[in-house]
Each structure stands twice: as C-alpha cells, then as structure tokens.
Design a protein around this motif. Structure first.
Motif, PDB file in Angstrom:
ATOM      1  N   ALA A  71      36.673  34.780  44.761  1.00  0.00           N
ATOM      2  CA  ALA A  71      36.269  34.278  43.446  1.00  0.00           C
ATOM      3  C   ALA A  71      37.049  33.040  42.997  1.00  0.00           C
ATOM      4  O   ALA A  71      36.432  32.094  42.485  1.00  0.00           O
ATOM      5  N   PRO A  72      38.372  32.971  43.154  1.00  0.00           N
ATOM      6  CA  PRO A  72      39.081  31.761  42.704  1.00  0.00           C
ATOM      7  C   PRO A  72      38.603  30.487  43.416  1.00  0.00           C
ATOM      8  O   PRO A  72      38.395  29.455  42.772  1.00  0.00           O
ATOM      9  N   LEU A 109      35.667  30.051  44.920  1.00  0.00           N
ATOM     10  CA  LEU A 109      34.283  29.821  44.508  1.00  0.00           C
ATOM     11  C   LEU A 109      34.235  29.133  43.152  1.00  0.00           C
ATOM     12  O   LEU A 109      33.455  28.213  42.930  1.00  0.00           O
ATOM     13  N   HIS A 110      35.082  29.570  42.267  1.00  0.00           N
ATOM     14  CA  HIS A 110      35.118  29.021  40.914  1.00  0.00           C
ATOM     15  C   HIS A 110      35.623  27.580  40.902  1.00  0.00           C
ATOM     16  O   HIS A 110      35.094  26.734  40.173  1.00  0.00           O
ATOM     17  N   GLU A 111      36.632  27.263  41.692  1.00  0.00           N
ATOM     18  CA  GLU A 111      37.243  25.935  41.703  1.00  0.00           C
ATOM     19  C   GLU A 111      36.437  24.909  42.492  1.00  0.00           C
ATOM     20  O   GLU A 111      36.589  23.707  42.267  1.00  0.00           O
ATOM     21  N   GLY A 117      29.904  26.647  44.553  1.00  0.00           N
ATOM     22  CA  GLY A 117      30.248  27.957  45.088  1.00  0.00           C
ATOM     23  C   GLY A 117      28.988  28.690  45.488  1.00  0.00           C
ATOM     24  O   GLY A 117      28.038  28.763  44.705  1.00  0.00           O
ATOM     25  N   GLU A 167      29.399  36.029  40.031  1.00  0.00           N
ATOM     26  CA  GLU A 167      29.672  35.415  38.726  1.00  0.00           C
ATOM     27  C   GLU A 167      30.464  34.116  38.863  1.00  0.00           C
ATOM     28  O   GLU A 167      30.362  33.236  38.015  1.00  0.00           O
ATOM     29  N   SER A 168      31.242  33.983  39.928  1.00  0.00           N
ATOM     30  CA  SER A 168      32.062  32.791  40.139  1.00  0.00           C
ATOM     31  C   SER A 168      31.323  31.698  40.897  1.00  0.00           C
ATOM     32  O   SER A 168      31.864  30.613  41.085  1.00  0.00           O
ATOM     33  N   SER A 169      30.102  31.983  41.313  1.00  0.00           N
ATOM     34  CA  SER A 169      29.341  31.057  42.156  1.00  0.00           C
ATOM     35  C   SER A 169      28.298  30.295  41.361  1.00  0.00           C
ATOM     36  O   SER A 169      27.842  30.738  40.310  1.00  0.00           O
ATOM     37  N   ASP A 170      27.924  29.154  41.917  1.00  0.00           N
ATOM     38  CA  ASP A 170      26.851  28.360  41.349  1.00  0.00           C
ATOM     39  C   ASP A 170      25.498  28.756  41.929  1.00  0.00           C
ATOM     40  O   ASP A 170      24.473  28.634  41.274  1.00  0.00           O
TER      41      ASP A 170
END
Length: 80
Positions: free
Chosen positions: A40-41, A43-45, A49, A62-65
């Motif tokens: 997740a970190p 993917l978010h950054e 993602g 939730e952390s992905s586009d």
C-alpha cells in the motif's frame, strides 16, 4: 542507481517504496503493481498504482489508482 532501474520484481515492500520515492525525487513517472497490505505505501506514493487480482487486499485496492480484477495485464496495453 535508482535511475537505471526499469523493472523490479520479487522485492520487499520497503524496497518498492524506497525505489518509488527515489525515482519520483528525480522527476520520473512511476507505476507500481501490488496486491497486499504491505504494498500500500508504494502504491500510494507512485504516480500510478495498480492493484492486481480479484483477491487483492482492500488496503491495496484503496491505495491504487487502477484495479485489474482478473490478473490480465493485456487490459492496460494501449493498442494503436
């Protein structure tokens, strides 16, 4: 070193995050795939993602586009 990496596989979630941060600091556009909470970190950054697979964790989604539901990378290929 990070500027020479184009694809990294079978890496730890922390290595993914460090590479994403290093590349983005240098102005690169970064895409990351992941499927678990640990991803997740990164993917978010990342600029993009991609959560891969039907059984991905909710945190990864939730952390992905983009969420690819059937593990088929052909869905993200641009055809001319």
């Amino acid at each position: 070193m990070a500027a020479h990496v184009q694809v990294m596989g079978r890496s730890s979630p922390n290595d993914k995050l460090l590479l994403v941060l290093a590349l983005r600091r240098r102005g690169h556009v970064v895409a990351v795939t992941g499927d678990g909470n640990n991803d997740a970190p990164a993917l978010h950054e990342a600029d993009i993602g991609l959560a891969i697979g039907i059984q991905d964790s909710e945190v990864a989604k939730e952390s992905s586009d983009i969420i690819i539901l059937d593990d088929n990378f052909a869905l993200v290929v641009k055809e001319d």
